[in-house]
Design a protein around this motif. Structure first.
Motif, mmCIF file in Angstrom:
data_model
loop_
_atom_site.group_PDB
_atom_site.id
_atom_site.type_symbol
_atom_site.label_atom_id
_atom_site.label_comp_id
_atom_site.label_asym_id
_atom_site.label_seq_id
_atom_site.Cartn_x
_atom_site.Cartn_y
_atom_site.Cartn_z
ATOM 1 N N HIS A 117 57.400 66.365 -91.115
ATOM 2 C CA HIS A 117 57.494 66.239 -89.684
ATOM 3 C C HIS A 117 59.069 65.446 -89.366
ATOM 4 N N LEU A 118 59.567 65.945 -88.077
ATOM 5 C CA LEU A 118 60.603 65.090 -87.602
ATOM 6 C C LEU A 118 60.070 64.198 -86.557
ATOM 7 N N VAL A 119 60.457 62.759 -86.633
ATOM 8 C CA VAL A 119 59.911 61.646 -86.001
ATOM 9 C C VAL A 119 61.033 60.995 -85.367
ATOM 10 N N SER A 120 60.805 60.604 -84.037
ATOM 11 C CA SER A 120 61.966 59.596 -83.350
ATOM 12 C C SER A 120 61.311 58.590 -82.916
ATOM 13 N N THR A 121 62.207 57.495 -82.552
ATOM 14 C CA THR A 121 61.576 56.287 -82.086
ATOM 15 C C THR A 121 62.062 55.899 -80.653
ATOM 16 N N VAL A 122 61.203 55.722 -80.017
ATOM 17 C CA VAL A 122 61.717 55.201 -78.586
ATOM 18 C C VAL A 122 61.298 53.708 -78.232
ATOM 19 N N GLU A 123 62.039 52.679 -77.769
ATOM 20 C CA GLU A 123 61.635 51.508 -77.609
ATOM 21 C C GLU A 123 61.718 50.828 -76.191
ATOM 22 N N GLY A 124 61.052 49.739 -75.784
ATOM 23 C CA GLY A 124 61.217 49.067 -74.569
ATOM 24 C C GLY A 124 60.555 47.964 -74.721
ATOM 25 N N ARG A 125 60.684 46.863 -73.378
ATOM 26 C CA ARG A 125 60.165 45.528 -73.457
ATOM 27 C C ARG A 125 59.268 45.601 -72.155
ATOM 28 N N ILE A 126 58.408 44.700 -72.555
ATOM 29 C CA ILE A 126 57.450 44.385 -71.365
ATOM 30 C C ILE A 126 57.241 42.715 -71.369
ATOM 31 N N GLU A 127 56.868 42.007 -70.244
ATOM 32 C CA GLU A 127 56.658 40.587 -70.027
ATOM 33 C C GLU A 127 55.097 40.581 -69.671
ATOM 34 N N GLY A 128 54.433 39.441 -70.273
ATOM 35 C CA GLY A 128 53.228 39.249 -69.922
ATOM 36 C C GLY A 128 52.032 39.984 -70.980
ATOM 37 N N VAL A 129 50.990 39.127 -71.607
ATOM 38 C CA VAL A 129 50.013 39.530 -72.815
ATOM 39 C C VAL A 129 49.234 40.488 -72.381
ATOM 40 N N ASP A 130 48.838 40.689 -71.006
ATOM 41 C CA ASP A 130 47.946 41.706 -70.511
ATOM 42 C C ASP A 130 48.789 42.957 -70.042
ATOM 43 N N GLN A 131 50.133 43.072 -70.174
ATOM 44 C CA GLN A 131 50.664 44.148 -69.736
ATOM 45 C C GLN A 131 50.682 45.535 -70.744
ATOM 46 N N SER A 132 50.442 45.143 -71.962
ATOM 47 C CA SER A 132 50.179 46.156 -73.135
ATOM 48 C C SER A 132 49.468 47.444 -72.521
ATOM 49 N N ILE A 133 48.403 47.166 -71.983
ATOM 50 C CA ILE A 133 47.496 48.134 -71.542
ATOM 51 C C ILE A 133 47.708 48.928 -70.485
ATOM 52 N N ARG A 134 48.634 48.123 -69.551
ATOM 53 C CA ARG A 134 49.409 48.943 -68.402
ATOM 54 C C ARG A 134 50.325 49.894 -68.964
ATOM 55 N N VAL A 135 51.142 49.566 -69.832
ATOM 56 C CA VAL A 135 52.144 50.546 -70.329
ATOM 57 C C VAL A 135 51.357 51.871 -71.007
ATOM 58 N N ALA B 82 42.942 53.209 -79.976
ATOM 59 C CA ALA B 82 43.896 51.985 -79.635
ATOM 60 C C ALA B 82 43.242 50.828 -79.514
ATOM 61 N N TYR B 83 43.753 49.600 -79.730
ATOM 62 C CA TYR B 83 43.269 48.017 -79.598
ATOM 63 C C TYR B 83 44.189 47.302 -78.908
ATOM 64 N N PHE B 84 43.872 46.643 -77.978
ATOM 65 C CA PHE B 84 44.597 45.687 -76.992
ATOM 66 C C PHE B 84 44.082 44.247 -77.303
ATOM 67 N N SER B 85 44.682 43.341 -78.216
ATOM 68 C CA SER B 85 44.316 42.157 -78.355
ATOM 69 C C SER B 85 44.563 40.881 -77.227
ATOM 70 N N VAL B 86 43.843 40.024 -77.356
ATOM 71 C CA VAL B 86 43.981 38.965 -76.370
ATOM 72 C C VAL B 86 45.414 38.285 -76.635
ATOM 73 N N ASN B 87 45.798 38.441 -78.005
ATOM 74 C CA ASN B 87 47.234 37.637 -78.138
ATOM 75 C C ASN B 87 48.458 38.588 -77.681
ATOM 76 N N GLY B 88 48.197 39.588 -77.041
ATOM 77 C CA GLY B 88 49.204 40.353 -76.590
ATOM 78 C C GLY B 88 49.399 41.592 -77.428
ATOM 79 N N GLN B 89 49.139 41.763 -78.651
ATOM 80 C CA GLN B 89 49.329 42.956 -79.519
ATOM 81 C C GLN B 89 48.509 44.103 -79.172
ATOM 82 N N MET B 90 49.303 45.139 -79.640
ATOM 83 C CA MET B 90 48.638 46.511 -79.023
ATOM 84 C C MET B 90 48.979 47.617 -80.091
ATOM 85 N N ASP B 91 48.439 48.209 -80.612
ATOM 86 C CA ASP B 91 48.629 49.500 -81.611
ATOM 87 C C ASP B 91 47.952 50.693 -81.087
ATOM 88 N N SER B 92 48.396 51.881 -81.085
ATOM 89 C CA SER B 92 47.594 53.107 -80.826
ATOM 90 C C SER B 92 48.063 54.485 -81.487
#
Length: 484
Positions: free
Chosen positions: A366-384, A422-432
């Motif tokens: 596969h060809l794979v690229s990486t895109v990054e950004g930043r958020i503030e707030g431990v509950d904001q990962s789910i909004r992204v 996906a998971y959205f942890s109370v410590n602000g971590q998220m992966d999907s």
């Protein structure tokens, strides 16, 4: 003040044995990194028996509290027309718990939300048509609020049972009893990652070969329609997929274990959803990751089959890396994701640290690229996550028009395919993940899908064959090993 407990267990390079021991609990889920095959993967996560489950089906959504929470649930939520808003409320309230604010940051999941989003959850994000046949009984979305987890951290070779203050002493004791029994019954399994044999579950049997929901001629007609849309300026790219279906009996975990062996991928998952329903995901693709406020997406666009010899394999990889078509296709999705992340990430934080990197799996490069950004707030990962859903690599560009064309041309719902686990942890971590290379076992029927991004210079025969290349390792393995 109550705090999260971290109970040390013998290190498990795979959590398969413990999953087998705990799978009788409601809504068990295993996020399985296949660490033995991908040494740079970080974590495996196992959960079960959520305090609440949020689920949706064709417009209606519900929150179902566990029996011991039914009379006095943890939280009172305001009414919402969207399950996405309900989930955002639930995560925000969870992260405001005093113990959650002190949750350790070195763990990926310290209690919180975990589950799947079907592709059709895109209807909660955008206004889209819905003309496909809905013939799968799984919920459109099913996400649990989990109060405990088992986490294997491969970098430190540790496995821990994570207990939040949401868990009672009785639940903690019961878990430890079941875990210790499993480890004592199979000490070699704890060391060698061999799963305990399933108990009292009939062996998986595939009753018929997989059959597509499109003939070759039907695929070509749809392919030509997409090309017409592209040439007329409606869109630049559309991901057109076909579905492969069969009938089965027995335990879908047999099939998952066999596919895990022949098709290891770093975003695998096995989830059981009730009576005779399961998700068997062997995805190579991350959707979004959030660690310490950094958001990352790794879209896949560009695929070629592995070679039969080392020389042929290298030649195929070099061909993919040099392909102007695949690079252009990949770049379209990178731009789409930059736009999606820009809705919620901090202004000026969007970057592309890797473009057109090669990643290799059992049957494809596969060809794979990486895109990054930043958020503030431990509950904001789910909004992204919600504002970027579904992933652009499996829709096309522009996203909304491509999804309208997909609805027009594909005869059946995609369900979990091209959605996300996906998971959205109370410590602000998220992966999907993006749930490609994923099968759904649905009360005696089993489905999987494969598709590809069509662009102006796509060729029918190549694109049609690519769908079989992507899905063939899954379907052929099950037909070879389990077909009566």
């Amino acid at each position: 003040m109550p705090e999260i407990k971290r109970i040390t267990l013998p290190y498990q390079a795979s959590l398969l044995s413990l999953y087998q021991a705990l799978r009788a609990l409601p809504y068990p889920a295993l996020l399985d990194s296949n660490h033995d095959a991908f040494s740079d993967t970080k974590f495996d996560i196992l959960v079960a028996n959520p305090l609440a489950r949020i689920y949706a089906k064709q417009g209606a959504h519900h929150i179902e509290w566990r029996d011991d929470q039914a009379d006095t649930p943890l939280y009172t939520l305001t009414d919402s027309d969207s399950p996405l808003s309900t989930l955002e409320q639930l995560l925000t309230l969870s992260t405001q718990e005093p113990w959650a604010k002190n949750a350790p940051k070195d763990l990926p999941f310290t209690g919180g939300l975990l589950g799947y989003y079907g592709y059709e959850c895109g209807h909660y994000v955008e206004t889209l048509p819905d003309n496909v046949l809905h013939d799968i009984s799984l919920d459109q979305l099913s996400v649990g609020l989990y109060g405990w987890s088992i986490v294997s951290s491969h970098a430190s070779s540790t496995t821990e049972l994570i207990i939040t203050p949401w868990c009672s002493i009785q639940e903690e004791k019961s878990l430890l009893t079941q875990i210790n029994k499993a480890l004592s019954l199979a000490p070699s399994a704890a060391l060698n990652s061999d799963p305990i044999e399933p108990q009292s579950r009939p062996r998986f049997v595939l009753k018929t070969p997989f059959v597509s929901n499109m003939t070759a001629l039907e695929y070509k007609t749809k392919f030509d329609t997409v090309k017409d849309y592209i040439l007329s300026g409606d869109c630049y790219q559309v991901n057109l997929a076909q579905r492969f279906s069969s009938h089965y009996a027995g335990d879908p975990m047999d099939a998952y274990l066999r596919l895990r062996e022949v098709c290891p991928t770093p975003f695998s998952a096995f989830m059981e959803l009730g009576e005779q329903q399961a998700i068997l995901s062997h995805s190579p693709e991350r959707f979004l990751l959030c660690e310490q406020g950094r958001v990352e997406s790794k879209p896949i666009k560009g695929t070629i089959a592995r070679g039969k010899t080392p020389a042929e394999d290298k030649a195929n990889a070099d061909t993919l890396l040099a392909s102007e078509k695949d690079r252009a296709e990949n770049l379209m999705i990178v731009d789409l994701l930059r736009n999606d992340l820009g809705r919620t990430c901090l202004t000026g934080s969007i970057k592309v640290p890797k473009l057109f990197a090669l990643e290799s799996y059992a049957n494809v490069h596969h060809l794979v690229s990486t895109v990054e950004g930043r958020i503030e707030g431990v509950d904001q990962s789910i909004r992204v996550f919600h504002e970027s859903f579904p992933g652009g690599s499996i829709t096309g560009a522009p996203k909304i028009r491509s999804m309208e064309i997909i609805d027009e041309l594909e005869p059946h719902e995609r369900s979990v395919y091209c959605g996300s686990i996906a998971y959205f942890s109370v410590n602000g971590q998220m992966d999907s993940s993006i749930t490609i290379r994923t099968l759904i076992a649905d009360r005696g029927r089993i489905h999987c899908w494969a598709g590809g991004g069509l662009v102006a210079d796509s060729k029918y025969q190549e694109e049609y064959q690519e769908t079989f290349t992507k899905v063939g390792k899954l379907t052929h393995t099950l037909e070879h090993d389990f077909l009566k």
